[in-house]
Motif scaffolding. Structure first.
Motif, PDB file in Angstrom:
ATOM      1  N   LEU A  40     -37.194 -30.997  89.223  1.00 23.44           N
ATOM      2  CA  LEU A  40     -38.205 -31.824  89.886  1.00 23.44           C
ATOM      3  C   LEU A  40     -38.353 -33.173  89.172  1.00 23.44           C
ATOM      4  O   LEU A  40     -38.435 -34.223  89.825  1.00 23.44           O
ATOM      5  CB  LEU A  40     -39.537 -31.071  89.901  1.00 23.44           C
ATOM      6  CG  LEU A  40     -40.559 -31.525  90.939  1.00 23.44           C
ATOM      7  CD1 LEU A  40     -40.113 -31.123  92.335  1.00 23.44           C
ATOM      8  CD2 LEU A  40     -41.940 -30.927  90.638  1.00 23.44           C
ATOM      9  N   LYS A  41     -38.372 -33.145  87.845  1.00 25.45           N
ATOM     10  CA  LYS A  41     -38.536 -34.392  87.086  1.00 25.45           C
ATOM     11  C   LYS A  41     -37.303 -35.282  87.191  1.00 25.45           C
ATOM     12  O   LYS A  41     -37.420 -36.515  87.145  1.00 25.45           O
ATOM     13  CB  LYS A  41     -38.863 -34.071  85.629  1.00 25.45           C
ATOM     14  CG  LYS A  41     -40.270 -33.521  85.440  1.00 25.45           C
ATOM     15  CD  LYS A  41     -40.580 -33.254  83.982  1.00 25.45           C
ATOM     16  CE  LYS A  41     -42.018 -32.789  83.808  1.00 25.45           C
ATOM     17  NZ  LYS A  41     -42.339 -32.495  82.384  1.00 25.45           N
ATOM     18  N   ILE A  42     -36.127 -34.692  87.336  1.00 24.14           N
ATOM     19  CA  ILE A  42     -34.926 -35.501  87.550  1.00 24.14           C
ATOM     20  C   ILE A  42     -34.997 -36.195  88.903  1.00 24.14           C
ATOM     21  O   ILE A  42     -34.668 -37.377  89.031  1.00 24.14           O
ATOM     22  CB  ILE A  42     -33.664 -34.619  87.433  1.00 24.14           C
ATOM     23  CG1 ILE A  42     -33.443 -34.218  85.963  1.00 24.14           C
ATOM     24  CG2 ILE A  42     -32.430 -35.335  87.975  1.00 24.14           C
ATOM     25  CD1 ILE A  42     -32.337 -33.199  85.752  1.00 24.14           C
ATOM     26  N   ILE A  43     -35.443 -35.466  89.930  1.00 29.08           N
ATOM     27  CA  ILE A  43     -35.603 -36.085  91.252  1.00 29.08           C
ATOM     28  C   ILE A  43     -36.642 -37.198  91.195  1.00 29.08           C
ATOM     29  O   ILE A  43     -36.483 -38.256  91.821  1.00 29.08           O
ATOM     30  CB  ILE A  43     -35.991 -35.025  92.297  1.00 29.08           C
ATOM     31  CG1 ILE A  43     -34.853 -34.015  92.475  1.00 29.08           C
ATOM     32  CG2 ILE A  43     -36.326 -35.677  93.641  1.00 29.08           C
ATOM     33  CD1 ILE A  43     -35.226 -32.795  93.303  1.00 29.08           C
ATOM     34  N   LEU A  69     -38.109 -39.105  86.217  1.00 27.73           N
ATOM     35  CA  LEU A  69     -38.788 -39.004  84.926  1.00 27.73           C
ATOM     36  C   LEU A  69     -37.871 -38.473  83.840  1.00 27.73           C
ATOM     37  O   LEU A  69     -38.147 -38.634  82.651  1.00 27.73           O
ATOM     38  CB  LEU A  69     -40.015 -38.090  85.050  1.00 27.73           C
ATOM     39  CG  LEU A  69     -41.077 -38.529  86.053  1.00 27.73           C
ATOM     40  CD1 LEU A  69     -42.159 -37.467  86.190  1.00 27.73           C
ATOM     41  CD2 LEU A  69     -41.694 -39.861  85.636  1.00 27.73           C
ATOM     42  N   LEU A  70     -36.777 -37.812  84.242  1.00 21.64           N
ATOM     43  CA  LEU A  70     -35.748 -37.338  83.320  1.00 21.64           C
ATOM     44  C   LEU A  70     -34.390 -37.815  83.827  1.00 21.64           C
ATOM     45  O   LEU A  70     -34.155 -37.855  85.035  1.00 21.64           O
ATOM     46  CB  LEU A  70     -35.728 -35.805  83.261  1.00 21.64           C
ATOM     47  CG  LEU A  70     -36.715 -35.065  82.373  1.00 21.64           C
ATOM     48  CD1 LEU A  70     -36.494 -33.566  82.521  1.00 21.64           C
ATOM     49  CD2 LEU A  70     -36.584 -35.478  80.924  1.00 21.64           C
ATOM     50  N   GLU A  71     -33.509 -38.146  82.883  1.00 21.40           N
ATOM     51  CA  GLU A  71     -32.154 -38.552  83.262  1.00 21.40           C
ATOM     52  C   GLU A  71     -31.229 -37.355  83.142  1.00 21.40           C
ATOM     53  O   GLU A  71     -31.231 -36.665  82.119  1.00 21.40           O
ATOM     54  CB  GLU A  71     -31.674 -39.676  82.343  1.00 21.40           C
ATOM     55  CG  GLU A  71     -30.331 -40.253  82.755  1.00 21.40           C
ATOM     56  CD  GLU A  71     -29.931 -41.442  81.893  1.00 21.40           C
ATOM     57  OE1 GLU A  71     -28.746 -41.825  81.947  1.00 21.40           O
ATOM     58  OE2 GLU A  71     -30.801 -41.959  81.174  1.00 21.40           O
ATOM     59  N   PRO A  72     -30.447 -37.064  84.168  1.00 16.33           N
ATOM     60  CA  PRO A  72     -29.517 -35.929  84.066  1.00 16.33           C
ATOM     61  C   PRO A  72     -28.393 -36.223  83.087  1.00 16.33           C
ATOM     62  O   PRO A  72     -28.055 -37.390  82.849  1.00 16.33           O
ATOM     63  CB  PRO A  72     -28.994 -35.782  85.493  1.00 16.33           C
ATOM     64  CG  PRO A  72     -29.104 -37.155  86.070  1.00 16.33           C
ATOM     65  CD  PRO A  72     -30.324 -37.768  85.453  1.00 16.33           C
ATOM     66  N   THR A  73     -27.813 -35.167  82.552  1.00 13.87           N
ATOM     67  CA  THR A  73     -26.631 -35.331  81.705  1.00 13.87           C
ATOM     68  C   THR A  73     -25.443 -35.773  82.552  1.00 13.87           C
ATOM     69  O   THR A  73     -24.626 -36.595  82.118  1.00 13.87           O
ATOM     70  CB  THR A  73     -26.316 -34.005  80.987  1.00 13.87           C
ATOM     71  OG1 THR A  73     -27.466 -33.605  80.225  1.00 13.87           O
ATOM     72  CG2 THR A  73     -25.126 -34.153  80.062  1.00 13.87           C
ATOM     73  N   SER A  74     -25.354 -35.238  83.750  1.00 11.83           N
ATOM     74  CA  SER A  74     -24.314 -35.656  84.699  1.00 11.83           C
ATOM     75  C   SER A  74     -24.792 -35.360  86.105  1.00 11.83           C
ATOM     76  O   SER A  74     -25.757 -34.625  86.308  1.00 11.83           O
ATOM     77  CB  SER A  74     -22.986 -34.936  84.415  1.00 11.83           C
ATOM     78  OG  SER A  74     -23.145 -33.537  84.558  1.00 11.83           O
TER      79      SER A  74
END
Length: 268
Positions: free
Chosen positions: A64-67, A70-75
């Protein structure tokens, strides 16, 4: 997880690409040596509510936070309405589990705060805020402060704030977990009305199987970490029914039972 145990809901057509509001492609997220998400792909239909359901710690809030940006995905990548997510944006609004209200501000100021940050003039933002304060059932509490409200009322303030900024995607992180069962059921009924009336896309994290089946157009079941999508369920047979009939519907009861049968082994 043996998802063969899950009974298929009545078949519904897969959403066309133009009907996809949020697209998550091959998302992985590592916290040091810990893999929270691994190569996760999922699409969220426009104007519908999708629940993220799975065992504790399976990465629902991380996704949810990546969407939300608020968070960056590793890939991997996330797109909202065809545009890549590179951080927070006005097309998404977040409803936090812990309300995240300004303790020194009134209900009106809290609900209008996102509009204030966008430099909307006071008269206009208060008109918009008043509309959503009334819509979530808080009419008459505009001048109250968070400490004067119950937990359920504070959560309604958070929901009204998210609605007021007119984001097309609402991200809801266990928004009803801190309220009593009676209030939670009323929230669930209200949420169905919002999905029907607001023409927004809702992404909803919950630990409750019953809640997910009750409110969702689509349920994405996530495996324990490193999390991937195990199964997509699209309940359809009871979506048109009155709120008080859903929990007695045979399809609703069967889906709840079958999801629990599959998740039971992951409950510690």
């Amino acid at each position: 997880m043996d998802m063969s145990l899950i009974k298929e809901a009545p078949a519904t057509a897969e959403p066309a690409l133009s009907e996809i509001a949020v697209s998550v492609r091959n998302i992985s997220k590592n916290y040091g040596a810990v893999e929270a998400l691994k190569d996760l792909t999922l699409e969220f239909p426009r104007g519908q509510l999708t629940s993220l359901l799975g065992p504790s710690g399976c990465g629902k809030t991380t996704l949810l936070k990546i969407i939300a940006g608020l968070l960056e995905p590793t890939s991997g990548e996330v797109e909202v309405n065809g545009k890549p997510v590179t951080g927070p944006g006005p097309n998404r609004a977040f409803v936090f589990q812990d309300f995240a209200l300004l303790p020194w501000a009134t209900v009106m100021r809290n609900v209008a705060f996102g509009l204030e940050l966008r430099s909307i003039n006071k008269s206009k933002r208060e008109d918009i805020a008043a509309k959503y304060i009334k819509e979530v059932g808080l009419g008459g509490f505009e001048n109250s402060y968070p400490h004067e409200l119950s937990g359920g009322m504070r959560q309604r303030v958070g929901l009204a704030r998210a609605l007021s900024v007119d984001a097309k995607v609402l991200l809801m992180d266990e928004p009803f977990s801190a309220v009593d069962e009676q209030t939670r059921r009323k929230f669930q009924e209200d949420l169905l009305g919002l999905v029907q009336n607001e023409n927004k896309t809702f992404i909803f994290v919950t630990h409750s199987i019953e809640e997910a089946v009750y409110v969702s157009d689509q349920i994405a079941i996530l495996l324990p970490r490193p999390s991937r999508v195990s199964e997509i369920i699209r309940p359809s047979g009871f979506r048109h029914k009155d709120h008080d009939q859903i929990r007695r519907d045979p399809e609703y009861l069967d889906i709840v039972d079958d999801i629990w049968a599959s998740l039971r082994s992951y409950v510690e």
